[in-house]
Design a protein around this motif. Structure first.
Motif, short mmCIF file in Angstrom:
data_model
loop_
_atom_site.label_atom_id
_atom_site.label_comp_id
_atom_site.label_asym_id
_atom_site.label_seq_id
_atom_site.Cartn_x
_atom_site.Cartn_y
_atom_site.Cartn_z
N ASP A 1 0.83 -1.21 0.00
CA ASP A 1 0.00 0.00 0.00
C ASP A 1 0.86 1.26 0.00
O ASP A 1 0.54 2.25 -0.66
CB ASP A 1 -0.97 0.00 1.18
N ALA B 1 2.35 1.59 -3.54
CA ALA B 1 1.30 2.00 -4.47
C ALA B 1 1.01 3.49 -4.33
O ALA B 1 0.79 4.19 -5.33
CB ALA B 1 0.03 1.19 -4.21
N HIS B 2 1.01 3.98 -3.11
CA HIS B 2 0.78 5.41 -2.87
C HIS B 2 1.90 6.25 -3.47
O HIS B 2 1.64 7.25 -4.14
CB HIS B 2 0.68 5.66 -1.36
N ARG C 1 3.90 5.48 -5.87
CA ARG C 1 4.04 5.32 -7.31
C ARG C 1 2.80 5.78 -8.10
O ARG C 1 2.84 5.81 -9.33
CB ARG C 1 4.36 3.86 -7.62
N SER C 2 1.74 6.13 -7.40
CA SER C 2 0.55 6.61 -8.09
C SER C 2 0.81 8.00 -8.68
O SER C 2 1.27 8.91 -7.97
CB SER C 2 -0.64 6.69 -7.13
N PRO C 3 0.52 8.22 -9.96
CA PRO C 3 0.75 9.52 -10.59
C PRO C 3 -0.02 10.66 -9.92
O PRO C 3 0.36 11.82 -10.04
CB PRO C 3 0.27 9.31 -12.03
N THR C 4 -1.10 10.32 -9.21
CA THR C 4 -1.92 11.36 -8.60
C THR C 4 -1.34 11.93 -7.32
O THR C 4 -1.83 12.95 -6.82
CB THR C 4 -3.33 10.81 -8.30
N ASN C 5 -0.30 11.30 -6.77
CA ASN C 5 0.22 11.72 -5.46
C ASN C 5 1.48 12.57 -5.52
O ASN C 5 2.00 12.97 -4.49
CB ASN C 5 0.44 10.48 -4.57
#
Length: 223
Positions: free
Chosen positions: A194, A197-198, A200-204
């Protein structure tokens, strides 16, 4: 074949102390062996174990802190305080070079580990190390709620379920360009799923690189 250079600027007694502590950590890790890869009871298993950030990773984090002129650092998971010494030495050199203020905020839940870390820091020296550290003992999700300055660097080396909540708590305090380092991002990828994922998320708003150290070392830059 010559040994790679040691980047750490410190008196001989501090370098000897760090070598000794890394040797102790390696011995403990070799005894644990395959248990380190087991998910069952991992948190309880590691509660009193002396496993420090690998020496080459510590050298990298020290160099990184020097390179970005880090003044305010949080260590999520101080344990016995080995990597904290590197962070404090780097911060002290940064302050000596160009003045100003700064702290390494060190977090540790286990009182026995915190006491041992303090012992190691004092052995390194109050002027060189201890005075640069703000040790916050207890649940870090509580101890980091207040009095956290704008952060340059965050080192995460802790029981995985706490990692993402800690990052989210600290994100509002991270300056643009702040760096997040996560240990064991390959060997513990499933535990840190988790968190990774956070990051590596483009939105973060991070850019990420998995560095090829043993078991992986994730380097993420916040923008």
């Amino acid at each position: 074949m010559s040994l790679p250079p040691n980047p750490v600027v410190a008196p001989p007694h501090v370098l000897s102390l760090l070598d000794r502590l890394h040797d102790e950590s390696i011995k403990q890790e070799s005894v644990l062996g395959s248990y380190l890869s087991s998910a069952d009871g991992f948190g309880d298993l590691m509660r009193d174990k002396f496993i420090a950030l690998d020496k080459d990773k510590c050298h990298f984090v020290y160099q990184l802190a020097r390179a970005i002129d880090a003044r305010n650092i949080v260590e999520v998971g101080t344990s016995f305080g080995v990597s904290t010494i590197y962070l404090a030495l780097a911060l002290g050199s940064n302050l000596e070079r160009s003045g100003g203020k700064g702290k390494v905020i060190a977090t540790e839940k286990e009182s026995t580990k915190a006491a041992k870390a303090l012992q190691h820091w004092r052995e390194a020296g109050d002027e060189l190390v201890t005075r640069h550290i703000d040790l916050r003992e207890g649940n870090l999700l509580e101890t980091l709620k207040e009095s956290v300055p704008t952060l340059d660097l965050l080192l995460i080396d802790i029981w995985a379920p706490v990692a993402l909540p800690a990052l989210k708590l600290l994100e509002p305090r991270m300056r643009p360009g702040a760096v997040v380092i996560v240990d064991n991002s390959i060997s513990s990828a499933s535990r840190y799923a988790d968190l990774l994922a956070h990051l590596r998320s483009p939105t973060n708003g991070y850019i990420n690189l998995t560095l090829p150290y043993s078991n992986g070392l994730e380097m993420s830059i916040k923008f």
